[in-house]
Design a protein around this motif. Structure first.
Motif, PDB file in Angstrom:
ATOM      1  N   VAL A 129      -8.471   2.986  -9.086  1.00 37.14           N
ATOM      2  CA  VAL A 129      -9.102   1.830  -8.451  1.00 37.14           C
ATOM      3  C   VAL A 129      -9.526   2.204  -7.038  1.00 37.14           C
ATOM      4  O   VAL A 129      -8.689   2.645  -6.236  1.00 37.14           O
ATOM      5  CB  VAL A 129      -8.134   0.629  -8.412  1.00 37.14           C
ATOM      6  CG1 VAL A 129      -8.729  -0.518  -7.600  1.00 37.14           C
ATOM      7  CG2 VAL A 129      -7.791   0.177  -9.825  1.00 37.14           C
ATOM      8  N   PHE A 130     -10.814   2.025  -6.742  1.00 39.49           N
ATOM      9  CA  PHE A 130     -11.222   2.118  -5.342  1.00 39.49           C
ATOM     10  C   PHE A 130     -10.873   0.784  -4.679  1.00 39.49           C
ATOM     11  O   PHE A 130     -11.421  -0.262  -5.037  1.00 39.49           O
ATOM     12  CB  PHE A 130     -12.716   2.400  -5.190  1.00 39.49           C
ATOM     13  CG  PHE A 130     -13.094   2.706  -3.762  1.00 39.49           C
ATOM     14  CD1 PHE A 130     -13.235   4.014  -3.335  1.00 39.49           C
ATOM     15  CD2 PHE A 130     -13.264   1.690  -2.830  1.00 39.49           C
ATOM     16  CE1 PHE A 130     -13.534   4.299  -2.006  1.00 39.49           C
ATOM     17  CE2 PHE A 130     -13.561   1.961  -1.506  1.00 39.49           C
ATOM     18  CZ  PHE A 130     -13.702   3.277  -1.087  1.00 39.49           C
ATOM     19  N   VAL A 131      -9.976   0.844  -3.730  1.00 37.11           N
ATOM     20  CA  VAL A 131      -9.499  -0.373  -3.072  1.00 37.11           C
ATOM     21  C   VAL A 131     -10.544  -0.856  -2.083  1.00 37.11           C
ATOM     22  O   VAL A 131     -10.972  -0.112  -1.183  1.00 37.11           O
ATOM     23  CB  VAL A 131      -8.155  -0.109  -2.372  1.00 37.11           C
ATOM     24  CG1 VAL A 131      -7.818  -1.241  -1.409  1.00 37.11           C
ATOM     25  CG2 VAL A 131      -7.048   0.054  -3.409  1.00 37.11           C
ATOM     26  N   ARG A 132     -10.956  -2.105  -2.257  1.00 39.75           N
ATOM     27  CA  ARG A 132     -11.845  -2.785  -1.308  1.00 39.75           C
ATOM     28  C   ARG A 132     -11.020  -3.918  -0.716  1.00 39.75           C
ATOM     29  O   ARG A 132     -11.010  -5.030  -1.228  1.00 39.75           O
ATOM     30  CB  ARG A 132     -13.094  -3.284  -2.027  1.00 39.75           C
ATOM     31  CG  ARG A 132     -14.016  -2.179  -2.490  1.00 39.75           C
ATOM     32  CD  ARG A 132     -15.136  -2.680  -3.378  1.00 39.75           C
ATOM     33  NE  ARG A 132     -14.739  -2.763  -4.778  1.00 39.75           N
ATOM     34  CZ  ARG A 132     -15.493  -3.290  -5.734  1.00 39.75           C
ATOM     35  NH1 ARG A 132     -16.670  -3.807  -5.446  1.00 39.75           N
ATOM     36  NH2 ARG A 132     -15.060  -3.316  -6.980  1.00 39.75           N
ATOM     37  N   GLY A 133     -10.289  -3.590   0.338  1.00 37.31           N
ATOM     38  CA  GLY A 133      -9.235  -4.492   0.789  1.00 37.31           C
ATOM     39  C   GLY A 133      -9.468  -5.111   2.145  1.00 37.31           C
ATOM     40  O   GLY A 133     -10.372  -4.735   2.901  1.00 37.31           O
ATOM     41  N   VAL A 134      -8.620  -6.091   2.449  1.00 39.68           N
ATOM     42  CA  VAL A 134      -8.565  -6.734   3.762  1.00 39.68           C
ATOM     43  C   VAL A 134      -7.099  -6.944   4.127  1.00 39.68           C
ATOM     44  O   VAL A 134      -6.248  -7.161   3.260  1.00 39.68           O
ATOM     45  CB  VAL A 134      -9.302  -8.089   3.789  1.00 39.68           C
ATOM     46  CG1 VAL A 134     -10.806  -7.902   3.776  1.00 39.68           C
ATOM     47  CG2 VAL A 134      -8.869  -8.991   2.641  1.00 39.68           C
ATOM     48  N   ALA A 139     -16.337 -12.169  -1.079  1.00 36.72           N
ATOM     49  CA  ALA A 139     -16.708 -10.980  -0.313  1.00 36.72           C
ATOM     50  C   ALA A 139     -16.423  -9.694  -1.083  1.00 36.72           C
ATOM     51  O   ALA A 139     -16.465  -8.603  -0.498  1.00 36.72           O
ATOM     52  CB  ALA A 139     -15.975 -10.964   1.024  1.00 36.72           C
ATOM     53  N   ASN A 140     -16.134  -9.808  -2.385  1.00 37.07           N
ATOM     54  CA  ASN A 140     -15.937  -8.646  -3.272  1.00 37.07           C
ATOM     55  C   ASN A 140     -14.679  -7.841  -2.941  1.00 37.07           C
ATOM     56  O   ASN A 140     -14.583  -6.659  -3.259  1.00 37.07           O
ATOM     57  CB  ASN A 140     -17.170  -7.739  -3.255  1.00 37.07           C
ATOM     58  CG  ASN A 140     -18.400  -8.452  -3.776  1.00 37.07           C
ATOM     59  OD1 ASN A 140     -18.400  -8.979  -4.882  1.00 37.07           O
ATOM     60  ND2 ASN A 140     -19.452  -8.485  -2.977  1.00 37.07           N
ATOM     61  N   VAL A 141     -13.725  -8.499  -2.326  1.00 35.23           N
ATOM     62  CA  VAL A 141     -12.430  -7.883  -2.023  1.00 35.23           C
ATOM     63  C   VAL A 141     -11.600  -7.809  -3.302  1.00 35.23           C
ATOM     64  O   VAL A 141     -11.630  -8.719  -4.128  1.00 35.23           O
ATOM     65  CB  VAL A 141     -11.703  -8.703  -0.942  1.00 35.23           C
ATOM     66  CG1 VAL A 141     -10.226  -8.338  -0.843  1.00 35.23           C
ATOM     67  CG2 VAL A 141     -12.406  -8.550   0.397  1.00 35.23           C
ATOM     68  N   ASN A 142     -10.831  -6.715  -3.464  1.00 38.83           N
ATOM     69  CA  ASN A 142      -9.925  -6.636  -4.613  1.00 38.83           C
ATOM     70  C   ASN A 142      -8.466  -6.422  -4.220  1.00 38.83           C
ATOM     71  O   ASN A 142      -7.594  -6.374  -5.091  1.00 38.83           O
ATOM     72  CB  ASN A 142     -10.372  -5.558  -5.611  1.00 38.83           C
ATOM     73  CG  ASN A 142     -10.330  -4.144  -5.041  1.00 38.83           C
ATOM     74  OD1 ASN A 142      -9.771  -3.877  -3.972  1.00 38.83           O
ATOM     75  ND2 ASN A 142     -10.942  -3.209  -5.756  1.00 38.83           N
ATOM     76  N   LEU A 143      -8.165  -6.292  -2.907  1.00 35.60           N
ATOM     77  CA  LEU A 143      -6.769  -6.106  -2.485  1.00 35.60           C
ATOM     78  C   LEU A 143      -6.537  -6.808  -1.152  1.00 35.60           C
ATOM     79  O   LEU A 143      -7.379  -6.758  -0.252  1.00 35.60           O
ATOM     80  CB  LEU A 143      -6.423  -4.617  -2.355  1.00 35.60           C
ATOM     81  CG  LEU A 143      -4.979  -4.306  -1.932  1.00 35.60           C
ATOM     82  CD1 LEU A 143      -4.441  -3.070  -2.670  1.00 35.60           C
ATOM     83  CD2 LEU A 143      -4.866  -4.073  -0.418  1.00 35.60           C
ATOM     84  N   ILE A 144      -5.387  -7.447  -1.061  1.00 35.99           N
ATOM     85  CA  ILE A 144      -4.908  -8.077   0.173  1.00 35.99           C
ATOM     86  C   ILE A 144      -3.656  -7.324   0.622  1.00 35.99           C
ATOM     87  O   ILE A 144      -2.695  -7.188  -0.142  1.00 35.99           O
ATOM     88  CB  ILE A 144      -4.540  -9.564  -0.058  1.00 35.99           C
ATOM     89  CG1 ILE A 144      -5.685 -10.336  -0.700  1.00 35.99           C
ATOM     90  CG2 ILE A 144      -4.094 -10.201   1.258  1.00 35.99           C
ATOM     91  CD1 ILE A 144      -6.846 -10.623   0.190  1.00 35.99           C
TER      92      ILE A 144
END
Length: 792
Positions: free
Chosen positions: A305-310, A337-342
């Motif tokens: 998984v490529f993490v797209r996080g905030v 916003a297309n985020v997949n990880l917090i």
């Protein structure tokens, strides 16, 4: 359980008499509701409330109780903040020293038939920390507050984005629970996948009031299993679920959840039922060494998984004001916003069940820090025992949630020990390494071996033996924080890094206009009071000088600092994504704010989306086109190939096409391709740009570009409940924004930062504007504006 939610009263030496109190709540919000303090979020009010955190307080409740004959009656306190003593009818039930734990006190003997009085007294937390610091010796700290000497939300004591509002109170529910025979003291399901079979191991600890034989049953759908507890208070029930629908992160599949029910019975009598939703997924953290260092890749169901996080901070400085709807709104901001990880940052709290439930439902991955941040933490008693109890409770509590994919030992403390001068100050005193490298990993391994543990953020992997180890913030290994860009460098410096995983990087900008207006902080000392970062205004000004030259007036400052923030993070994210698979994740600092402030957030403290949020949604898109120094990069995070056919054009800012090259290729699923362009279209000059789809490339900084004076036609018209604002560009327009909240605080817009060539048009959709509002204001500055309004 019978909730003891009121009516409570708040008592304190500084009060003329008791005031009504809300439970859950805190002293600040009770005093605010009673009109006894000014709102600390407004103007320069915050320091006027400092006395509250340095005072003792008491919450009192009178309630009726009737004995129904149960063997046990417990007072259950889900959260007490923080140094508390609990008495019932004058009998002390217990004392607490940890905001991050729950407490259960045997109240049976203290209860009376009829009227009862419950009192929770909160001591001055500064007195407690001062005494402990004197006893144990001081420890280095990034902030001049003693949060590292008490198990309390660290950012309560102020941060470089947060106010110093040191709370006290009953911050989570409190109630009476009566029971007989036995109850479920802990249910800890470990959920895994093996060869397509869903495995559920339900570890249960019962508390007994009798020695009767008990039956423990666990069920997922039609699949059931049970065990007998005879002369025992612990049991393990194993279930197998053939070929279950899997839980997937956002963008990789459906986040399917299954109901797990655990029942405790005494013969035919049902004693207690525990229910949660679980998810079946396989999980690992790949840290395989390679020729460049070592990977740091989250792998879910055998898919990297490529993490797209905030990064996530507490949603309000007064956390009891955050309910499920507010969590839902902010997590929706992340999803759109297309985020997949917090990442739940280590200076805040372990969030409520609502937060993790919503992440489960939305397919949002959660990286959870243990609660240590930016300081050396003593390992002596009583802190060691508090940390151990807290960690055991929280690890067990969160095991049902498939969204939780990683535990992290701390935020920046190993880096701080290595680089921030701590070693000279510490001498031989403890600083937290025993927590991060011994206690916490052993607790995770014991209670939840289904999830990876990482000692710190940042951390570069391997055992910790001392200063000779690999640098903890080495970008070639593990997780990295990049803060030199904000502190000392232009944001183009992000491209000097080739990290494996970036867990923090950020750039500041002010909150939305109407947010600052509500906070009475549009200018002067009040605006300064809402900038908490040391030297923050100077760093904002440095970036303005570098990109725009001399900027005068609030409106230009407000707009261009927001543009700089958006561009900085867009450049960083897109550069790191272009390095895929060498780099496999970015976690932007930060998604949200806890009050109205100048900060690194994408969504401000009033829930308004800053231009950064719009840039982030584009940069985190499943399919991304981005210009980089080596050419055009196409990144495809979908599970199918991406046939890419489009022209790449070199254009003059007057709208003339100067050169073109056609791109015709297939970008593989979960892959990235770089297309060199220099020979085919050439480098743009100061009055030129490159454009491909929605990707743009300019030769330099705005102050050096030959922008024309902005000219456009803008019209506004109502369509049902919304207003459509159409802009037809007569000249090149860069980063066109429409700040609808300047017309009305409730108004929002669907897009920002739009760049147009002459003859292009774009339509903004404005929602939430009252019917009596003047729509013409939407078509002129300072509401509608672009960069070449200021630079040209």
């Amino acid at each position: 359980m019978t909730a003891l939610d009121g009516p409570w009263t708040l008592h304190g030496d500084a009060l003329d008499g008791p005031v009504p109190a809300t439970v859950p709540g805190c002293v600040h919000t009770d005093l605010l509701a009673a009109g006894l303090i000014d709102d600390p979020f407004l103007g320069e009010n915050e320091p006027k409330t400092a006395w509250i955190g340095r005072s003792a307080w008491a919450y009192q409740l009178d309630f009726d109780w009737s004995d129904a004959g149960d063997q046990r009656a417990d007072l259950v306190c889900a959260g007490l903040d923080t140094i508390a003593s609990v008495t019932l009818n004058g009998v002390t039930l217990g004392d607490t020293r940890n905001m991050h734990r729950s407490y259960r006190f045997d109240a049976r003997e203290a209860l009376r038939e009829g009227r009862n009085r419950l009192e929770v007294r909160f001591a001055d937390v500064y007195q407690y920390t001062d005494e402990l610091r004197e006893q144990l010796g001081d420890r280095p700290n990034s902030y001049p507050e003693p949060f590292n000497f008490v198990r309390k939300m660290a950012c309560n004591f102020g941060w470089d984005w947060g106010p110093t509002l040191v709370t006290a109170g009953i911050w989570r529910p409190i109630g009476l629970e009566t029971w007989s025979v036995a109850r479920l003291a802990e249910v800890r399901p470990l959920v895994t996948l093996r060869d397509g079979i869903g495995l559920v191991e339900v570890h249960v600890r019962a508390e007994r009031a009798s020695s009767a034989p008990l039956t423990l049953t666990a069920a997922v759908g039609e699949h059931r299993a049970e065990v007998q507890l005879i002369d025992s208070d612990q049991g393990l029930v194993r279930l197998e679920v053939p070929d279950p629908a899997r839980w997937w992160p956002r963008g990789y599949g459906e986040p399917t959840l299954h109901d797990l029910t655990v029942t405790l019975t005494d013969g035919d009598r049902e004693l207690e039922v525990w229910q949660r939703r679980i998810g079946f997924r396989d999980l690992r953290l790949d840290t395989t060494p390679d020729e460049s260092g070592s990977a740091f890749t989250l792998v879910v169901n055998d898919v990297p998984v490529f993490v797209r996080g905030v990064n996530w901070i507490p949603e309000d400085a007064f956390i009891t004001r955050v309910d499920r709807s507010r969590y839902a709104a902010r997590l929706a901001d992340a999803c759109v916003a297309n985020v997949n990880l917090i990442r739940v940052w280590g200076g805040g709290i372990y969030e409520s069940e609502d937060f993790y439930d919503l992440c489960d439902e939305l397919g949002l991955l959660v990286e959870q820090d243990f609660l240590f941040a930016c300081a050396a933490y003593p390992e002596e008693q009583p802190l060691w025992s508090e940390v151990e109890a807290e960690a055991r409770e929280q690890v067990a509590r969160l095991t049902p949630h498939p969204s939780l994919v990683m535990w992290v030992g701390n935020n920046e403390n190993v880096w701080g020990w290595r680089d921030w001068g701590w070693q000279a100050d510490l001498g031989d005193r403890t600083w937290g390494s025993g927590y991060y490298f011994e206690l916490l990993p052993s607790i995770v391994a014991e209670l939840d071996p289904t999830r990876p543990y990482w000692p710190a953020s940042p951390y570069s992997g391997g055992p910790f033996t001392g200063a000779a180890d690999r640098h903890p913030n080495d970008p070639a290994y593990g997780s990295t924080h990049i803060w030199d860009v904000w502190n000392t460098h232009d944001y183009t410096h992000y491209r000097s890094y080739k990290p494996r995983f970036v867990a923090e990087f950020g750039f500041q900008a002010p909150a939305a206009y109407s947010t600052l207006d509500r906070a009475q902080a549009l200018a002067g000392p009040a605006l300064t009071a809402h900038q908490k970062a040391g030297g923050g205004d100077g760093k904002l000004q440095r970036a303005l000088d570098e990109h725009f030259g001399d900027v005068q007036g609030f409106d230009d400052w407000h707009y261009l600092t927001q543009v700089n923030q958006a561009r900085a993070i867009q450049l960083g994210v897109e550069w790191f994504r272009s390095l895929r698979p060498h780099c496999m994740g970015t976690i932007v600092w930060q998604l949200n704010d806890c009050w109205p402030v100048i900060s690194w957030s994408a969504v401000d403290g009033d829930g308004r989306r800053k231009p950064l949020w719009y840039a982030l949604s584009r940069s985190y898109a499943d399919r991304l086109l981005t210009f980089q120094p080596d050419g055009l990069v196409a990144v495809n995070e979908t599970s199918s190939e991406w046939p890419l056919r489009l022209p790449v054009r070199r254009m003059s800012l007057a709208g003339e096409q100067l050169a073109t090259a056609d791109v015709d290729l297939v970008v593989p699923a979960r892959g990235a391709v770089t297309i060199p362009l220099a020979d085919s279209v050439g480098e743009p000059g100061p009055d030129e740009c490159l454009v491909a789809g929605n990707a743009w490339w300019f030769s330099g900084r705005d102050k050096d570009l030959a922008y024309p004076a902005a000219a456009y036609e803008a019209t506004a018209s109502r369509v049902e409940d919304d207003v459509l604002v159409t802009v037809i560009a007569e000249t090149f327009l860069r980063d066109l924004c429409l700040f609808a909240d300047r017309v009305h605080p409730a108004a929002t817009v669907d897009e920002q930062l739009v760049t147009l060539l002459p003859g292009d048009s774009f339509t903004f959709r404005v929602s939430g504007l009252p019917l009596d509002a003047a729509v013409d204001e939407l078509t002129a500055a300072p509401v509608l504006r672009c960069v070449n309004d200021r630079v040209g």
